[in-house]
Design a protein around this motif. Structure first.
Motif, PDB file in Angstrom:
ATOM      1  N   GLN A 211      65.627 -39.006  30.635  1.00  0.00           N
ATOM      2  CA  GLN A 211      64.250 -38.335  30.282  1.00  0.00           C
ATOM      3  C   GLN A 211      64.868 -36.705  30.387  1.00  0.00           C
ATOM      4  O   GLN A 211      65.319 -36.264  31.287  1.00  0.00           O
ATOM      5  CB  GLN A 211      63.333 -38.556  31.085  1.00  0.00           C
ATOM      6  CG  GLN A 211      62.732 -40.195  31.013  1.00  0.00           C
ATOM      7  CD  GLN A 211      61.482 -40.369  31.654  1.00  0.00           C
ATOM      8  OE1 GLN A 211      61.726 -40.904  32.537  1.00  0.00           O
ATOM      9  NE2 GLN A 211      60.215 -39.838  31.470  1.00  0.00           N
ATOM     10  N   GLN A 213      63.348 -32.352  28.762  1.00  0.00           N
ATOM     11  CA  GLN A 213      62.532 -31.461  28.266  1.00  0.00           C
ATOM     12  C   GLN A 213      63.235 -30.869  27.278  1.00  0.00           C
ATOM     13  O   GLN A 213      64.330 -30.183  27.486  1.00  0.00           O
ATOM     14  CB  GLN A 213      61.666 -30.841  28.909  1.00  0.00           C
ATOM     15  CG  GLN A 213      60.683 -30.175  28.450  1.00  0.00           C
ATOM     16  CD  GLN A 213      59.464 -30.966  28.359  1.00  0.00           C
ATOM     17  OE1 GLN A 213      59.047 -31.864  29.185  1.00  0.00           O
ATOM     18  NE2 GLN A 213      58.653 -30.607  27.340  1.00  0.00           N
ATOM     19  N   GLU A 218      58.658 -33.771  25.376  1.00  0.00           N
ATOM     20  CA  GLU A 218      59.360 -34.551  26.444  1.00  0.00           C
ATOM     21  C   GLU A 218      59.926 -35.772  25.928  1.00  0.00           C
ATOM     22  O   GLU A 218      59.393 -36.580  25.198  1.00  0.00           O
ATOM     23  CB  GLU A 218      58.143 -34.942  27.450  1.00  0.00           C
ATOM     24  CG  GLU A 218      58.691 -35.575  28.790  1.00  0.00           C
ATOM     25  CD  GLU A 218      57.730 -36.125  29.745  1.00  0.00           C
ATOM     26  OE1 GLU A 218      57.534 -35.333  30.697  1.00  0.00           O
ATOM     27  OE2 GLU A 218      56.708 -36.794  29.261  1.00  0.00           O
ATOM     28  N   PRO A 249      60.487 -33.661  32.854  1.00  0.00           N
ATOM     29  CA  PRO A 249      60.226 -34.978  33.293  1.00  0.00           C
ATOM     30  C   PRO A 249      61.042 -35.213  35.006  1.00  0.00           C
ATOM     31  O   PRO A 249      62.198 -34.560  35.186  1.00  0.00           O
ATOM     32  CB  PRO A 249      60.421 -36.356  32.514  1.00  0.00           C
ATOM     33  CG  PRO A 249      61.687 -35.512  31.725  1.00  0.00           C
ATOM     34  CD  PRO A 249      61.267 -34.267  31.430  1.00  0.00           C
ATOM     35  N   GLY A 264      56.623 -40.206  32.159  1.00  0.00           N
ATOM     36  CA  GLY A 264      56.672 -38.946  31.967  1.00  0.00           C
ATOM     37  C   GLY A 264      56.209 -38.143  32.957  1.00  0.00           C
ATOM     38  O   GLY A 264      55.326 -38.435  33.942  1.00  0.00           O
TER      39      GLY A 264
END
Length: 545
Positions: A211, A213, A218, A249, A264
């Motif tokens: 994950q 940004q 996100e 995240p 998230g």
């Protein structure tokens, strides 16, 4: 008497003026003495508290010296007034020219930067993702269906955060790593920029999931393990930032049965198709339960088992754990009355009972996996400070708990209680010899080890006595491979290979992998090592015997 003719007057005045300088000198000596006393009298004081206290002592010393100079130094009034005005002007100018750009390291001390300089974390443009939808295997380069059968030579699946048991120990790897990186150096496979965030990687079928940004989005992203090529991405309009914890995240995706489950930093729980990234279902967990977010953002990596996916709640008391149906996302149960913290839930069997363990703000709780019913609770720690470390399940129905910020560590015994289905928890010992912060401890068979305020430490599980303490790795992470071989991701960026045994510590190799603050866990998928931070990701092929 005519003092102007006194030959000793100038000498006496000189001594008097010199004598007035003893005050600032004494203040400096007092500050040095206070810092030394703290180090001697409180050798196990939390590193972060020590850094803040040391900074506060020097600031107080400086302010008292300014106060003395302006009011009691007997320097001419004009000079004192001029310096006072200069200090005010410098203070106003500094407030306009300097800004806080995150923190220096895990101690939380602010990092200063010029106001006109760029942000510490680059805001990078995301490459165009692969098309979303069912793809046909073998259609060619860029096809998101490639390498789904786990046939990448030398790779192994790592479907969730921190290993199969969430204990920082790599299992199921048939090959044996070479323990001398000087004789056989790891090979860098690829390196590229990545979006902000403190997530790690899950690896399944030759794909690496994380994950990140990117601007206002996100993302959950899927990369090809051997090349770093982006296969697909899923985006949500969400952006979490906190001046100490940074952007993006924090959790790591969990991959089970062809689906990717992500959580998230603002509490969005997604279920995606592993093949294409297509959204199956999504829940805004914190919004739905009416809970405020945690100060440093939700950080729980989803726990997927049976027909459920479980995540933690927010900073509002109640619902520390929430379960959803894996296939549909429908709520199944919610449980707890504490506030959540930053560790991830895990499954364990203790005293003959299968439970979910949740490390919360004020407690460790034990829940029935089917219903969420609370079967035991153990109060520990300090709710004012975050807990990010995983509980360590020990032989003999014991649990090892640890935390930073002065919480220290303890061992507890779990037994069956008189009431049907309930468990009892009793403390065996507690101490300050292993104070994990972002790192989690691991069990090495005869010893416990982890980063104690940034230094690798080993303690005796029988009583908590420290056996040794070596190295300096900051607020980093560790991962145990094979027998006594440990990969350490240091906070400044380099990666170390070390022998960690009850008898001692030995550094076996070093990679200059990254060059900026790194709080992300490393992921070892067979012979492939993935390390990343909020700027860059690198994949290495490690030498094997």
């Amino acid at each position: 008497m005519n003092t102007s003719s006194d030959p000793n007057r100038s000498l006496r005045v000189s001594k008097f003026r010199f004598h007035r300088l003893w005050m600032p000198l004494l203040l400096v000596l007092a500050a040095v003495g206070a810092i030394f006393a703290v180090g001697v009298l409180r050798p196990e004081m939390d590193r972060n508290l020590n850094r803040w206290l040391t900074t506060a002592i020097w600031l107080l010393c400086g302010l008292l010296n300014v106060f003395w100079f302006l009011l009691f130094s007997r320097v001419s009034g004009k000079l004192r007034l001029g310096i006072a005005v200069a200090l005010v002007v410098l203070g106003v100018a500094a407030s306009q020219m300097v800004r806080v750009d995150g923190v220096v390291d895990g101690s939380g001390l602010p990092k200063l930067a010029w106001s006109w300089s760029g942000k510490g974390t680059p805001d990078l443009a995301l490459p165009a993702p692969a098309s979303v939808g069912v793809a046909v295997a073998g259609e060619g380069e860029g096809d998101p269906s490639v390498a789904l059968d786990g046939t990448v030579d030398g790779s192994a699946d790592v479907p969730q955060f921190f290993g199969a048991l969430r204990d920082g120990v790599v299992r199921g790897v048939e090959m044996e790593l070479v323990s001398d990186w000087k004789a056989a150096a790891p090979k860098e496979m690829w390196r590229q920029p990545i979006g902000a965030g403190w997530s790690a990687f899950a690896v399944v079928g030759g794909r690496a999931f994380t994950q990140e940004q990117r601007g206002a989005e996100e993302l959950v992203t899927c990369y090809e393990l051997l090349t770093g090529r982006l296969l697909w991405s899923h985006s949500d309009a969400a952006h979490f930032t906190q001046w100490q914890g940074g952007e993006g995240p924090r959790a790591t995706p969990t991959v089970v049965d062809g689906r990717v489950y992500s959580y998230g930093a603002t509490g969005i729980l997604n279920c995606l198709e592993m093949r294409t990234g297509k959204l199956v279902w999504s829940r805004k967990v914190l919004e739905e339960v009416g809970s405020e977010n945690l100060e440093w953002g939700t950080s729980s990596s989803p726990l997927v088992f049976d027909d459920k996916v479980v995540v933690t709640g927010g900073s509002t008391s109640g619902a520390v754990l929430l379960a959803f149906a894996r296939d549909s996302g429908e709520p199944v149960w919610k449980a707890g009355s504490d506030e959540a913290s930053y560790a991830s839930p895990l499954l364990a069997t203790l005293a003959g009972r299968r439970v979910i363990l949740s490390n919360n703000a004020r407690s460790l709780t034990f829940h029935d996996p089917a219903t969420g019913v609370l079967v035991a609770e153990h109060e520990w720690g300090d709710a004012r400070w975050p807990k990010a470390s995983q509980p360590v399940v020990m032989p003999g129905d014991r649990l090892f708990l640890s935390g930073g910020y002065g919480m220290g560590c303890q061992m507890v015994q779990v037994t069956a209680a008189g009431e049907e289905g309930k468990l009892a928890v009793a403390e065996l010992w507690r101490g300050l010899k292993l104070k994990t912060q972002f790192n989690s401890a691991s069990f090495g068979g005869e010893f416990l080890f982890g980063l104690d305020d940034g230094r690798m430490a080993c303690i005796d599980p029988a009583n908590g006595d420290r056996l040794w303490k070596e190295g300096r790795f900051g607020s980093g992470q560790s991962l145990m491979v094979n027998d006594g071989l440990v990969i350490i991701q240091s906070e400044p960026g380099p990666v170390y290979l070390a022998s960690v045994k009850r008898e001692g510590f030995e550094e076996l190799g070093k990679l200059e992998a990254l060059s900026s603050k790194t709080w992300n866990h490393p992921t070892l998928a067979g012979r492939y090592l993935l390390v990343r931070n909020d700027r860059e990701v690198v994949c290495y092929e490690l030498p094997v015997k």
